[in-house]
Design an enzyme around this catalytic site. Sequence first.
Site, PDB file in Angstrom:
ATOM      1  N   HIS A 192       0.849  -1.188   0.000  1.00 15.41           N
ATOM      2  CA  HIS A 192       0.000   0.000   0.000  1.00 15.41           C
ATOM      3  C   HIS A 192       0.881   1.232   0.000  1.00 15.41           C
ATOM      4  O   HIS A 192       1.990   1.226   0.548  1.00 15.41           O
ATOM      5  CB  HIS A 192      -0.913   0.001   1.232  1.00 15.41           C
ATOM      6  CG  HIS A 192      -2.039   0.981   1.148  1.00 15.41           C
ATOM      7  ND1 HIS A 192      -1.895   2.299   1.510  1.00 15.41           N
ATOM      8  CD2 HIS A 192      -3.321   0.835   0.727  1.00 15.41           C
ATOM      9  CE1 HIS A 192      -3.051   2.922   1.329  1.00 15.41           C
ATOM     10  NE2 HIS A 192      -3.929   2.063   0.858  1.00 15.41           N
TER      11      HIS A 192
ATOM     12  N   ASP B 129      -8.047  -4.574  -0.644  1.00 16.11           N
ATOM     13  CA  ASP B 129      -8.507  -4.974  -1.969  1.00 16.11           C
ATOM     14  C   ASP B 129      -8.317  -6.464  -2.215  1.00 16.11           C
ATOM     15  O   ASP B 129      -8.970  -7.040  -3.092  1.00 16.11           O
ATOM     16  CB  ASP B 129      -7.751  -4.188  -3.047  1.00 16.11           C
ATOM     17  CG  ASP B 129      -7.927  -2.694  -2.900  1.00 16.11           C
ATOM     18  OD1 ASP B 129      -9.085  -2.254  -2.815  1.00 16.11           O
ATOM     19  OD2 ASP B 129      -6.921  -1.968  -2.868  1.00 16.11           O
TER      20      ASP B 129
END
Length: 435
Positions: A312, A369
């Site tokens: 991320h 995700d």
Amino acid sequence: MDAKTGSNTKTGTLTVGDQNWSFPIYQGTVGPDVIDISKLYAQTGMFTYDPGFTSTGSCESKITYIDGDEGVLLYRGYPIEQIAEGGDFLDTCYLLLYGELPTSEQKLDFVKRVTNHTMVHEQMSRFFQGFRRDAHPMAIMVGSVGALSAFYHDSTDISDPTQRMIASIRMIAKMPTLAAMAFKYSIGQPFMYPQNDLDYATNFLQMCFAVPCEPYKANPILSKAMDRIFILHADHEQNASTSTVRLAGSSGANPFACIAAGIASLWGPAHGGANEAALKMLAEIGSVDRIPEYIKRSKDKNDSFRLMGFGHRVYKHYDPRAKIMQQTCHEVLKEVGINDPLLDVAMELERIALSDDYFIEKKLYPNVDFYSGITLRAMGFPTDMFTVLFAVARTVGWIAQWKEMIEDPAQKIGRPRQLYSGATRRDYVAEGKRK
């Protein structure tokens, strides 16, 4: 101590050659110190160069805090894990908008106000007919949300606090309705009106999956999962789409236009489309026995394959939302009775990522995700609706950030500068004399 008015403000010194300049250093309630360089150009004649704004704070905010190194996400100081476990989405909306959790009376009033705005103007249904049937739902969302400003003139005066709040409530209430309409339009089914006796998440599922010719009752496990997904995606500090909303709003644009701009930014595969990309990656791998091949490819700098759903921009530790999303994924798959082979692939990939020295060294932990795509597919949503659901959830964060920006007396219209590397001054050459 206030970040900008505290009596113990520190200063930092910039030295270039034999010249020195001092700039104030502010300290937030948590997080790193911040150097105020707002007067850098005025004092030095120089700019900073920061592609992607990775080291630049564009605003002061009290809404969301992320500690990427420790894997912490706080909404108004409350850990995301506690909110997802004990609250619901409208609780979260109230918290983000007003700064505190609502009392029972405040919650009842807030739910009533949101519920009373769930319908959209009837002419909006004809507006949808201007889109092709195969249009991407996100394209429809950008257009329809932007068009709201043409239907609701009474909440576009951003200088009026009452109108700002009406616009905020309208956006939170109408976004699920528009999203469901975009879904129904894409599959050729009639629009379903909202049912105001249902909770927020259940009402959304009803508008997406009910049809007029037969009764529909949402599965409570799926409703809870939908509500939790909304909570996890409600806000995430100054990401690309939120910064877009703030930048658009800094010009004085109406809130509907600002949210439409945020949706356009969210549509990018590097932002809101990441869960769809993660699902496609899992489908490409296909089975657990093929994982070693793809792990090897992911470590090869010359191979175009990349593991999606890992790492991320902010988190350098396990994304706290991913743990909650993993639990939700298992609950949904168990309830609907799907033995999804992609979940087996996902679980093995996660195990490797948390134990392989390569992933640990590069801090490539699974993010939210990674599991959300599998969960949403099991709930019946096609992949092109994933980012739309993200937009429904993120609307409250965008609105809270927009409202905070409008009410901040220090906020100015956004105007980034640049490092120019083009041609220097030259004289125009008439067409007939050009070589």
